[in-house]
Write an enzyme that holds these catalytic residues in place. Structure first.
Site, PDB file in Angstrom:
ATOM      1  N   GLY A 189      77.205  61.084 107.743  1.00 32.60           N
ATOM      2  CA  GLY A 189      78.225  60.555 106.849  1.00 32.60           C
ATOM      3  C   GLY A 189      78.313  61.440 105.627  1.00 32.60           C
TER       4      GLY A 189
ATOM      5  N   GLU B 147      72.892  64.477 100.552  1.00 33.78           N
ATOM      6  CA  GLU B 147      72.647  64.441  99.109  1.00 33.78           C
ATOM      7  C   GLU B 147      72.168  65.760  98.518  1.00 33.78           C
ATOM      8  OE1 GLU B 147      70.812  62.871 101.471  1.00 33.78           O
ATOM      9  OE2 GLU B 147      68.677  63.003 101.047  1.00 33.78           O
TER      10      GLU B 147
ATOM     11  N   GLU C 143      74.338  58.435  98.030  1.00 31.65           N
ATOM     12  CA  GLU C 143      74.033  59.867  97.862  1.00 31.65           C
ATOM     13  C   GLU C 143      73.659  60.184  96.417  1.00 31.65           C
ATOM     14  OE1 GLU C 143      73.659  61.355 100.575  1.00 31.65           O
ATOM     15  OE2 GLU C 143      74.696  59.845 101.780  1.00 31.65           O
TER      16      GLU C 143
HETATM   17 ZN   LIG Z   1      70.386  58.905 102.494  1.00 31.04          ZN
END
Ligand SMILES: [Zn+2]
Length: 894
Positions: free
Chosen positions: A276, A279, A313
């Site tokens: 998805g 980070e 994130e």
């Molecule tokens: Zn994560």
């Protein structure tokens, strides 16, 4: 004893094998200087790096990680002396060893390597992402793929600083962890070189680069510049994310007590992306569909999703980036924390989204997986890249978060926050373990958090708390014999006592191994008008007195923050069901429903108890409650119905939910809450897909056709549901319309998501097959294919055909799989409910191994078995219940 002996053997065996892929100790990287020259047309890159290291002792060779890279030159320098190094490669370990003729002394040394690599199409390392117009280069390094972009000490504990520069084509730009500090023409014609500011000390898996013609929306919060970037056509869809990122950054600055530490924040939607989002420090990379939405015309749940993924994130910038787990076995320190944290900004800044209820739902997801034999402790062995990859599952994320929420609620949110802040300050720019964390919370709270947490982090599975309540007058004093004296005593006050017994909860309890360990469970009890109280339940059996006379009802798991299932004795459940509507909070009602559904699936309760609960909560309009009905009713619809029971069941569904939809209407009224928009969609889904209501399907088709002509004709929040329910019609024209929308370059990422979901709902085998062929066609992106296929396999009406098709077209399917998407296909089989198909799944994936999906396969087989039991056991219960309820049910039938 035999048991001990075998565990001794294991102790000797595991470490030898387990550490085989780790880098040898003694070489500590301090700083990397990296320059890259990607060729987007040829899909290759060249690079040059200088690594400053500290040697702990004299050595003749240095080993680091490297995969799919070729070395053109390698040298090691110490002081004035530079030696050419001889590289040797161990591809199975993804390592390269640089040997020098004269041994190196302890102290500082410099490694210098020139190398080349490929921009692959597997969405990992430094890879090629494509749109219809052009190529991009993007990185995704977590967990072990930085080594595909540059030779590196690619383990999370080897933190270092990075100076990065990238040569890009004229007209293109690049994004990395640091700010651009210089932009100079060259080195060759048509190129320019971007140099980025030095990063903070960080792990290699957080290094990031993206190269292409990205366009950005710019903003800031608390003096930190924030950009949301993507391919130029996506720029108008980045405004919501930018606004949300600004809100979240301010919230975290306050919550963490450590201001955002990385100078700037870029948020980049990449045209092809496996996860998805990721980070990377100061440069969060994203799948487009999770980032870009039309600010004005997007569904409520899409807004929530964009907000929460951003919150996740961005939480990692502290949890994960600033403080990092020492090794991947503690990945929950990253993922459990970010998952727990992601709901906080939503709760504070968008209370209308009810994130607290979402938390209860998320915990339920983890409890479902954790009830399987094929679960694992939150902290578990993970040594090879494949094992590490498998750790990114709902146990690390949702169970980790659920346990944190339980402990936070037990010690109090402010105390917990203090403990978190101390932990972050103590370990910033460094690495930590689970022990470091819970010691910090124990110290801040003065409570035995360091005793509670290990039982949840290191034991697999979840507690089942069985509740028996009784109310009686206390026994008379044994030594008082005189009748006369007894009569003179004040009448004994009756009081409620509850007996709590803990066991492990199994989805399939038959033949389950006996539980040998107890959890330390902070259990919170609510009983009648008495004040709720919490108590640590650490024994197999605990008896708790409840103050204030006989309680009319008892609820265990007050505020619904516990990580456990609760089972009540029949009488207590009946009393609780009667007051659920009036005396339980929405979160508590939801946890009661979820636990009851789990007990039904595991065969410990009759399906009647769940349906009674829905009936008792009649007209409950709470969004999370109505949403929770869907999977449970689907399970009944798909697996329990017979020709005889089906009419009565769908009649009951219609009579229960039609009045609610009639009350909501199909069109939103002005000023309606976000939740009402969502509930309307859920009711349409229940009535269309489970109640098979022809009127609801017909109206959905009308709306879907109107939407295709004019996308503003439909409430954005209804689009996904209406398109899917309309597919129940199996209308060929509608199918063509949906396919055309998938091919339309004007379709937004959100629309592609909605249409692809709806395409999986057609049950006409010809249409379903046409969609399957499209899934493996070249125009379907690799990032999407496995997810699309999983949804078709999930559609009970076509799953047999879809499974046969998948096996026959396996080479085409396999060509579409990326590093970890194969497990989505394996998970796609978990909705099967047939012994022959189970054997077939086992055999097929035994012969056709899919990377990082061994556990997924085990879970899938277990779920299929459980479904078979569920059907055998609950089919007669359902038939009996429907018989009892059929008179009332038929009233509402159309
Ligand atoms: Zn994560």
């Amino acid at each position: 004893m035999t048991l001990k002996k075998s565990s001794v053997v294991l102790l000797f065996l595991i470490p030898a094998f387990a550490f085989a892929q780790r880098l040898p100790e003694g070489v500590l990287p301090q700083h990397y200087e990296l320059s890259f020259n990607p060729d987007l047309d040829k899909a290759t890159f060249s690079g040059e790096e200088t690594i400053q290291v500290q040697l702990a002792r004299p050595i003749a060779a240095i080993t680091l990680n490297s995969a799919e890279l070729e070395f053109q030159q390698a040298e090691v320098s110490q002081g004035e002396k530079t030696q050419t190094a001889q590289p040797s490669f161990a591809p199975d370990k993804e390592q390269a060893t640089l040997s020098v003729p004269d041994p190196l002394q302890a102290g500082p040394a410099t490694i210098h390597i020139k190398f080349t690599g490929i921009l692959n199409d597997k969405l990992r390392g430094f890879y090629l992402a494509k749109t219809k117009l052009r190529n991009y280069a993007v990185t995704q390094f977590e967990s072990t793929d930085a080594r595909r972009a540059f030779p590196a000490f690619d383990e999370p504990a080897f933190k270092a600083t990075f100076d990065i520069s990238i040569i890009v084509n004229q007209g293109d730009t690049a994004i990395s962890n640091g700010k651009i500090v210089s932009d100079t023409p060259g080195p060759s014609d048509g190129k320019h070189t971007l140099k980025f500011s030095q990063t903070a000390k960080m792990s290699t898996y957080l290094v990031a680069m993206a190269v292409g013609d990205f366009a950005c929306n710019e903003g800031s919060a608390d003096n930190i510049p924030i950009r949301v970037c993507g391919t130029p056509d996506k720029k108008p869809l980045g405004t919501a994310a930018l606004r949300y990122a600004e809100e979240i950054l301010q919230f975290y600055n306050k919550y963490y007590g450590i201001p955002y530490p990385f100078g700037k924040l870029d948020i980049v939607g990449a045209p092809d992306f496996e996860a998805g989002a990721m980070e990377n420090t100061g440069a969060i990379f994203y799948r487009e569909s999770d980032l870009f939405i039309d600010d004005k015309h997007s569904s409520v749940s899409n807004h929530e999703e964009v907000f929460e993924i951003l919150a996740h994130e961005m939480a990692h910038q502290w949890f994960g980036d600033l403080v990092t787990m020492k090794w991947w076995d503690n990945i929950w320190l990253n993922e459990g924390f970010a998952t727990w944290m992601e709901l906080k900004p939503s709760q504070a800044l968008h209370p209308e989204w009810n994130a607290t209820l979402e938390a209860v739902g998320a915990t339920n997801q983890a409890l479902q997986v954790d009830a399987l034999r094929n679960t694992h402790p939150i902290r578990a062995r993970a040594e090879t890249p494949e094992e590490i990859n498998e750790m990114f599952d709902s146990i690390s994320y949702e169970k980790g978060a659920g346990v944190l929420r339980m402990v936070e609620s037990y010690v109090g949110p402010e105390v917990f926050r203090r403990g978190v802040n101390n932990y972050l300050r103590k370990f910033q720019y460094n690495n930590a373990t689970a022990e470091d964390f819970w010691s910090s919370i124990a110290a801040a709270s003065g409570r035995p958090v360091d005793m509670i947490m290990p039982t949840f982090v290191d034991h697999a599975g979840e507690p089942l708390i069985s509740v028996k309540a009784s109310c009686a007058a206390p026994a008379p004093e044994p030594k008082v014999r005189s009748r006369r004296r007894r009569r003179q005593l004040a009448p004994a006050q009756p009081k409620t006592e509850i007996t709590l017994t803990q066991d492990r909860f199994w989805l399939d309890p038959s033949g389950a191994p006996a539980t040998t360990k107890n959890w330390m469970v902070p259990v919170c009890v609510k009983a009648g008008s008495a004040k709720p109280f919490c108590q640590i339940v650490g024994q197999k059996e605990t008896v708790l007195p409840v103050a204030g006379g006989c309680s009319p009802w008892i609820f265990v798991n007050a505020s619904a923050m516990g990580y456990y299932r609760t089972r009540y004795d029949a009488d207590t459940l009946q009393k609780l069901t009667a007051v659920a509507n009036t005396d339980l909070s929405a979160a508590e009602r939801l946890s009661l429903l979820n636990d009851q559904a789990a007990l039904v699936t595991s065969g410990q309760e009759s399906v009647a108890s769940y349906l009674n609960l829905i009936s008792a909560l009649n007209q409950d309009e709470e969004r999370a409650i109505v949403e929770s009905y869907i999977p449970a009713l689907e399970m009944i619809h798909d697996h329990l119905l017979t020709d005889a029971s089906k009419p009565a069941f769908i009649a009951w569904v219609r009579s229960t939910f039609s009045p609610m939809l009639a009350n909501f209407g199909w069109t939103p009224s002005a000023g309606e809450t976000d939740d009402r928009h969502e509930v309307r969609g859920q009711l349409i889904k229940i009535l269309g897909e489970i109640g098979e209501d022809p009127e609801v399907i017909r109206h959905s088709v009308e709306l879907a056709e109107a939407y295709a002509k004019d996308s503003s004709s439909l409430d954005p929040t209804l689009v996904r549901t209406v398109l899917s329910v309309a597919a129940m019609s199996n209308d060929g024209r509608l199918f063509e319309q949906y396919l055309a929308a998938m091919n339309d370059p004007q379709s937004s990422p959100e629309q592609l998501g909605d249409y692809s979901r709806a395409l999986a709902r057609f049950s006409d085998p010809k249409l379903a097959q046409q969609w399957l062929e499209k899934i493996v066609a070249p125009e379907t992106r690799n990032q999407d294919a496995a997810g699309y296929l999983r949804r078709v396999l999930d559609n009970q009406a076509v799953q047999k055909m879809a499974w046969e098709w998948t096996k026959q077209h396996w080479p085409e399917v396999q060509a579409k799989l990326t590093m970890s998407s194969g497990s989505a296909v394996v998970h796609g089989t978990e909705g099967f409910c047939d012994a022959a198909m189970r054997n077939d799944v086992q055999q097929f994936f035994g012969d056709h191994k899919v990377a990082s999906s061994e556990r997924a396969l085990g879970q899938s087989l277990e779920l299929i078995n459980s479904c078979i039991h569920f059907r055998t056991q609950q089919q007669p219960n359902l038939a009996a219940w429907l018989e009892q309820h059929s008179t009332t049910a038929n009233v509402g039938t159309r």
